[in-house]
Design a protein around this motif. Structure first.
Motif: not given
Lengths: 260, 260
Positions: A159-172
């Motif tokens: 989740c953290v890594r994907l979020k860092a590249v914009g591939l996760s929003q709202d923990g999804s």
DNA sequence: CGCACAATTGAAGCAGCTCAAAATAAGTGG
DNA sequence: CCACTTATTTTGAGCTGCTTCAATTGTGCG
């Protein structure tokens, strides 16, 4: 959208205009890949470095009896075979999990970049240090954590890594990984992964359906996996202490330096 | 005896006279350490890099319930906290297992070395890549290998690494590690480590007594641990294919590229 | 609609764990 | 060099988290 490589390397500190231009030029050669395909194979001596632009891949090793251990997951912005640049031969394989695209940069170009710009060299080295930090966490999980905690930790990490590249929003986020692959990554059996996922759902920590994962209770999942994101962000610019809005959601826990 | 750092870095390719002199000068500051002492602690932001000159240390992480996982063993020639140079904070601790000595190099000096000499920068980066390769093997072991194979593999790894720095002859070396520490490294219980070591002795693969380990049957131990030393020597100069007398003893098995 | 793969369930087995204690080895002060 | 203390290794025995084997039930897709 900025070049994933530049974004990745700039996490650690700004690069000059010239450096960015050089990186942009270096990543001009792009190649598509299909799912379930080896991008690099154990023992290969690659002549270029490959950078994921889109899609997901994993590193793995096969054992004598055919079982395998997945070593790492690679997402946009990750080099998958930097090892080949300085070590010559690969000590593991990289397989795609989804279709995707990668940039291919010749070793000559890579060496040139690092020789010309100590800052780029340093940023690349840092990505290797970050890989190593992730490996350490996997070791701890495999060695000492229960199946339940292990899965929880992995889902947090992704989740953290994907979020860092914009591939996760709202923990999804999309989790294009079968339970068998999860099992190979976590050192478990498919059956046990399945049962443990059910437990995580039963406890309302996650929702998972059709390759789409939603973290329903971030704090709960973090606690279950003893997940502390510091290791993923150490050294980043503009958050000396590792917190500045990059978290999936919710406030940080109180302790500044939670002892693992 | 040559400077352990220079010897270490030169494994990968010769350095110029000036580079060696700079490294020699950089490692001038030496400090002793006692056994069972933290050399660096999780969360620290070290201001220098420490290089083991003599003695053995290990990297480890503590879990919430007080258990620990040992991540790595460090011997002469190993930097223990390169992470601190580029990542800022440590994500794990380093503890000494024996008394020893280490060189202390300020971050300023380190950065200067890497900026001045791309070759030194590259050699340091390569040590991080090598660390990562070792981590990958640990992950495979913890995830998929039996206790028996795990121990065998670790003993092989240590033998090769110690031999490379002249600390092992005839497949025999000092193993200043308690069974409890082995257990923490292997993700096992002390009891099980004990029983498994007995099995290895019973099968005449090793002899172990008073901290002194002797590999009685190198091929047997290698087979038991599915150990393939390639990952430890990739990229070395003067043995493109990974064999040139650095092995503990005995000829290489026939297959050139044994599939792991 | 039906194949092929992924997820799920049930049940029995075992590798490795925990608890508890005994036997050695390794200091340590006198 | 011995008596005493502490750490490490070893042994025994019961327990359990996870595995293996074997079906069964979805589910995406040509």
């Amino acid at each position: 959208m900025a070049n994933p490589l530049i974004r990745n390397l700039e996490q650690f500190g700004a690069l000059s205009h010239a450096e960015k231009a050089a990186l942009q030029a270096a990543t001009g050669m792009v190649r598509d890949f299909a799912p379930d395909q080896d991008l690099v194979r154990d023992g290969d001596r690659p002549r270029d470095c490959k950078l994921i632009l889109e899609g997901v891949a994993c590193g793995y090793k096969l054992l004598g009896d055919g079982r395998r251990q997945i070593i790492s997951f690679h997402i946009a912005g990750d080099f998958i075979d930097l090892q080949g640049l300085l070590m010559g031969a690969m000590d593991h394989s990289i397989g795609s999990l989804t279709p995707g695209r990668m940039a291919v940069v010749s070793h000559a170009t890579m060496l040139d970049l690092t020789e010309t710009s100590p800052r780029i060299a340093r940023a690349l080295w840092r990505t290797t240090l970050l890989d190593a930090a992730v490996f350490r966490q996997w070791i701890v999980g495999l060695g000492r954590r229960s199946a339940y905690a292990r899965i929880a930790h992995l889902l947090c990490e992704l989740c953290v890594r994907l979020k860092a590249v914009g591939l996760s929003q709202d923990g999804s986020y999309d989790l294009p990984v079968t339970q068998a692959e999860l099992a190979d990554a976590l050192g478990l059996s498919t059956v046990h992964v399945n049962r443990t996922l059910q437990a995580l759902r039963r406890h309302s920590l996650i929702m998972l359906r059709g390759g789409k994962l939603t973290i329903a209770d971030w704090e709960g999942l973090k606690a279950a996996g003893e997940f502390d994101p510091h290791y993923l962000v150490a050294g980043r610019k503009n958050d000396a202490n590792g917190r500045s809005g990059w978290l999936p959601s919710g406030p940080e826990p109180s302790g500044v330096s939670p002892e693992l």
